[in-house]
Write an enzyme that holds these catalytic residues in place. Structure first.
Site, short mmCIF file in Angstrom:
data_model
loop_
_atom_site.label_atom_id
_atom_site.label_comp_id
_atom_site.label_asym_id
_atom_site.label_seq_id
_atom_site.Cartn_x
_atom_site.Cartn_y
_atom_site.Cartn_z
N PHE A 1 -10.35 -0.65 -1.55
CA PHE A 1 -10.23 -1.47 -0.35
C PHE A 1 -10.49 -2.92 -0.73
O PHE A 1 -11.62 -3.30 -1.00
CB PHE A 1 -11.24 -1.01 0.71
CG PHE A 1 -10.88 -1.43 2.10
CD1 PHE A 1 -10.54 -2.74 2.39
CD2 PHE A 1 -10.85 -0.51 3.13
CE1 PHE A 1 -10.17 -3.14 3.65
CE2 PHE A 1 -10.49 -0.88 4.42
CZ PHE A 1 -10.16 -2.21 4.67
N VAL A 2 -9.44 -3.71 -0.79
CA VAL A 2 -9.59 -5.09 -1.25
C VAL A 2 -9.45 -6.07 -0.09
O VAL A 2 -8.68 -5.85 0.84
CB VAL A 2 -8.56 -5.44 -2.36
CG1 VAL A 2 -8.90 -4.71 -3.64
CG2 VAL A 2 -7.13 -5.13 -1.93
N ASP B 1 -7.66 -8.77 4.89
CA ASP B 1 -8.78 -8.63 5.81
C ASP B 1 -9.31 -7.21 5.91
O ASP B 1 -8.65 -6.24 5.52
CB ASP B 1 -8.34 -9.07 7.22
CG ASP B 1 -7.46 -8.00 7.90
OD1 ASP B 1 -6.47 -7.58 7.27
OD2 ASP B 1 -7.78 -7.59 9.03
N LYS C 1 -0.59 -1.58 -4.94
CA LYS C 1 -1.35 -0.34 -5.14
C LYS C 1 -0.36 0.73 -5.59
O LYS C 1 0.05 1.58 -4.80
CB LYS C 1 -2.02 0.10 -3.83
CG LYS C 1 -3.29 -0.64 -3.51
CD LYS C 1 -4.01 0.07 -2.37
CE LYS C 1 -5.20 -0.70 -1.89
NZ LYS C 1 -5.85 -0.07 -0.73
N ASP D 1 0.87 -1.17 0.00
CA ASP D 1 0.00 0.00 0.00
C ASP D 1 0.91 1.22 0.00
O ASP D 1 1.33 1.70 -1.06
CB ASP D 1 -0.91 -0.08 1.23
CG ASP D 1 -2.00 0.97 1.21
OD1 ASP D 1 -1.86 1.97 0.48
OD2 ASP D 1 -3.00 0.82 1.93
#
Ligand code: PRP
Length: 183
Positions: free
Chosen positions: A156-157, A163, A135, A107
Site C-alpha cells: 500500500f503506497v 492517497d 504493481k 494496480d
C-alpha cells in the site's frame, strides 16, 4: 484533526524525492525525443497523477497541450470494477491528436485499460500510456503501460499524489503505509 504528522504513518520510503526526480527526468527526455514534432496532448488522470503529471510535463522540452480528466471506478466490490465513470471530461477534442495518458499507478490495470479504450474510440492519431508505478504482480502483462517509471511490489503506497482516504498525497516521496493505519 485526522493526522498530525503523516510521516509517522510511513513504514518505509520506497522512492525518495531524488529518485523520483531522476526517473521523471528520464521519462521526460524519452518523450521529448519521441514527440518533438508532434505537439502531443498530454492527459492527466485526476487526482493521483497530478504531481507526476506536472513534473513530467516540465521535463518535456517540446510543444505540448495539457488537459485533465477526472474519473471514478465503481462496482459492487471494494476493488476497481474497471467500469469508469467520467466526472470531468477533457476540454479538448483528441481526434487526430497524438495523445499521452499519464497515470500514477497501475494496480489491477482496469482503470487504464478502460480509459485507453474510451479515448481510442475518439480516433486520436496515436495513443500512449505512461504510468509512474506498476504493481506488476497484480495484473496481466498485456495491461501494462507503454512507459513505466518503477515496477513495485504489492504494497500500500502513498505520497507524490497517491492517497489513503484522501490523505498523504502531499508527501514528497513515495512510501509504504503502515498496516495499522488502514487495517
Ligand atoms: C487510483 C489510481 C488509478 C487507479 C488504479 O485512482 O490513481 O487511477 O486507482 O487502479 P486500477 O489499476 O486497479 O484500476 P483512485 O480511484 O484511487 O482515484 P485518485 O486518482 O483520485 O486517487
Amino acid at each position: 484533526m485526522r493526522i498530525t504528522n503523516e510521516q509517522n504513518d510511513i513504514q518505509s520510503i520506497l522512492f525518495s524525492e531524488e529518485q523520483i526526480r531522476s526517473r521523471v527526468a528520464e521519462l521526460g527526455a524519452q518523450l521529448t525525443a519521441e514527440y518533438a514534432d508532434k505537439n502531443p496532448l498530454v492527459v492527466c488522470i485526476l487526482k493521483g497523477a497530478s504531481f507526476f503529471y506536472t513534473d513530467l510535463c516540465r521535463m518535456m522540452k517540446c510543444h505540448l497541450f495539457m488537459d485533465f480528466i477526472a474519473v471514478s471506478s465503481y462496482g459492487a466490490g471494494a476493488q476497481s470494477s474497471g467500469v469508469v465513470r467520467i466526472i470531468k471530461d477533457l476540454d479538448t477534442s483528441i481526434t487526430g491528436r497524438h495523445v499521452i495518458i499519464v497515470e500514477d499507478i497501475i494496480d489491477s490495470g482496469l482503470t487504464l485499460k478502460h480509459l485507453r479504450e474510451l479515448l481510442s474510440s475518439r480516433k486520436p492519431a496515436s495513443i500512449k500510456t505512461v504510468c509512474l508505478l506498476d504493481k506488476h504482480e497484480r495484473h496481466d502483462s498485456h495491461i501494462a503501460a507503454d512507459l513505466c517509471g518503477f515496477r513495485i511490489p504489492d504494497e500500500f503506497v502513498v505520497g507524490y499524489g497517491l492517497d489513503y482516504a484522501g490523505y498523504y498525497r502531499n508527501l514528497p516521496y513515495i512510501g509504504v503505509l503502515k498496516h495499522e493505519v488502514y487495517e
